[in-house]
Design a protein around this motif. Structure first.
Motif, short mmCIF file in Angstrom:
data_model
loop_
_atom_site.label_atom_id
_atom_site.label_comp_id
_atom_site.label_asym_id
_atom_site.label_seq_id
_atom_site.Cartn_x
_atom_site.Cartn_y
_atom_site.Cartn_z
N LYS A 287 1.15 -1.17 -0.30
CA LYS A 287 0.14 0.29 -0.23
C LYS A 287 1.00 1.20 -0.63
O LYS A 287 0.34 2.64 -0.70
CB LYS A 287 -1.24 -0.07 1.19
CG LYS A 287 -1.97 0.92 1.18
CD LYS A 287 -2.68 1.22 2.12
CE LYS A 287 -4.40 0.17 2.48
NZ LYS A 287 -5.03 0.45 3.21
N THR A 316 -7.46 -0.59 -1.16
CA THR A 316 -7.04 -2.14 -1.18
C THR A 316 -5.10 -1.64 -2.00
O THR A 316 -5.04 -0.09 -2.28
CB THR A 316 -7.34 -3.11 -2.82
OG1 THR A 316 -7.51 -2.31 -3.94
CG2 THR A 316 -8.69 -3.54 -2.13
N ALA A 331 -9.65 1.15 -5.39
CA ALA A 331 -8.56 0.85 -4.54
C ALA A 331 -9.33 2.87 -3.94
O ALA A 331 -9.17 2.61 -3.48
CB ALA A 331 -6.99 0.52 -5.23
#
Length: 460
Positions: A287, A316, A331
């Motif tokens: 991340k 995500t 994401a």
């Protein structure tokens, strides 16, 4: 005596999981023959680009489903007006089977949008004239850069009421301005009989009466449907009884789950077919790598050396290999825009101190609203900034900050709105950058930095 039944929704936010139940409830209620007339309204934020199907179709899927709800009229919310580029909103209602009532939005040349009217007069079977006026939240800072002119509520009401003077018996407002402003409208315009509202996500289970005006809201996400009983004598309202019905209490059908999943799967398929970039191995389940490249992306977009982002935005990590629009949407689902903020060095120092002061608190802080579609705020990351908290020194691009020098930093409209960094909102010269929002900015940057190879385009 004349009786009306008014059904209403607000802030559906593309929560399609409730649509099968809501559709059946509305259809049954609209066939009610115990009343003289049934009307159905929506008070805005019916779409949310955090859902793959909405994002993939730019809201057209929402319009198609809402056509099935047989709305009498709607107004728009900030998710329609601000989260969409100007040209998307211009065509959002091309296939709508309902009118959009919106009095306080104009094109840059001050003309009315071709897809909206400021008011509409409905005439019942018993010849009662019902005036509808639509209002949306007046956010000039964000409507302006998106090439719209949004008007203040008071001046809009004064002008619209003058246009319809002596033309109505009942006045209903469709508003996406929030409960506080609905109360203001009720106090300052006592001729309003009913406000069908939204925006602040308040659940008024049985309405709220301010002087003679009833205000209604159904919370958020389609968790409730509004159902109002109205009685009239000689074309004047004598009784309004607001009510809300929990969607959870409505009967389900065995096929509902498949229908709901189908909405998601269709959006996922459409977005997955749109390839963005071919990322190297370092992005696999990292991340921090996603945050760092996104810092570069927003700084490049805003043409600044400095940037800030919070890790909670990234639901995500990115992945190695071919990244699709679905991966990006998954994401970064937030409808946020990049802001270029100009600050004196002394104010930038103060902003960094605010960030550092709140750092541990925000790391696990559960956040809702202000365009955030995640769960926690997370850690703050910098581009071009380093901090020595022991000495309270801030370094910009390797040099100690100059209190008198002007600096530009890329951030998000979200950080201007949240209460944790007041320096941005109070002294920052903030330029909201449109039309791309966060994931589009990141996607365009990744596409240039890690372009798709001919192999990935063919094989993935």
């Amino acid at each position: 005596m004349e009786t009306l039944r008014i059904l209403h929704t607000n802030d559906l936010h593309s929560h399609f999981e409730h649509f099968p139940k809501i559709g059946r409830y509305l259809k049954k209620a609209q066939a009610d023959t115990s009343v003289d007339e049934v009307y159905t309204f929506d008070a805005g934020d019916f779409m949310d680009r955090s859902h793959p199907l909405t994002d993939a179709t730019e809201g057209q899927a929402n319009i198609k489903l809402m056509n099935g709800f047989d709305y009498t009229a709607i107004t728009i919310g900030n998710n329609e007006g601000i989260s969409n580029p100007h040209w998307v909103l211009e065509h959002l209602f091309d296939h709508a089977k309902f009118p959009t009532i919106l009095a306080n939005l104009r094109e840059e040349d001050e003309s009315m949008p071709k897809w909206a009217v400021g008011h509409k007069i409905l005439t019942t079977k018993k010849n009662t004239r019902i005036a509808l006026i639509g209002l949306t939240a007046a956010y000039p800072m964000t409507y302006g850069p998106n090439h719209w002119h949004v008007k203040m509520l008071g001046s809009t009401m004064d002008q619209e009421l003058a246009k319809i003077k002596d033309q109505y018996d009942v006045l209903i407002l469709l508003t996406h301005v929030g409960l506080k402003m609905d109360r203001w409208l009720a106090k300052n315009y006592p001729q309003i009989d009913l406000i069908v509202g939204g925006h602040s996500h308040d659940l008024l289970a049985h309405g709220e009466k301010v002087n003679r005006t009833w205000i209604t809201q159904t919370g958020k996400w389609g968790n409730y449907v509004g159902d109002i009983h109205v009685e009239l004598e000689d074309h004047r309202v004598t009784k309004i009884v607001p009510n809300t019905v929990a969607t959870a209490s409505m009967p389900a059908k065995p096929e509902d789950e498949a229908v709901i999943q189908g909405y998601y799967d269709k959006g996922k398929k459409l977005l997955s077919e749109r390839k963005v970039a071919d990322l190297p191995e370092k992005f696999t389940d990292d991340k921090v790598a996603a945050v760092q490249v996104s810092l570069d992306a927003i700084a490049n977009f805003a043409k600044t050396d400095l940037a800030i982002l919070s890790s909670g935005l990234f639901l995500t990590p990115f992945k190695s290999g071919v990244l699709t629009q679905y991966d990006l949407q998954n994401a970064l689902p937030h409808p946020m825009h990049v802001v270029r903020s100009t600050l004196k060095g002394s104010d930038l120092w103060r902003l960094v101190m605010e960030i550092e002061k709140n750092r541990h608190y925000l790391d696990h802080f559960h956040l809702q609203g202000m365009s955030f579609r995640g769960k926690i705020f997370g850690q703050m990351y910098y581009k071009g900034i380093k901090v020595d908290m022991r000495k309270r020194i801030v370094y910009v691009n390797g040099s100690e900050i100059d209190p008198e020098k002007e600096y530009q930093i890329a951030c998000l409209d979200h950080y201007v709105l949240v209460p944790f960094f007041p320096t941005l909102a109070i002294v920052g010269e903030n330029e909201f950058l449109f039309p791309q929002f966060l994931r589009e900015v990141v996607g365009e940057y990744l596409a240039k930095k890690y372009p798709l190879s001919s192999r990935s385009e063919v094989n993935d």
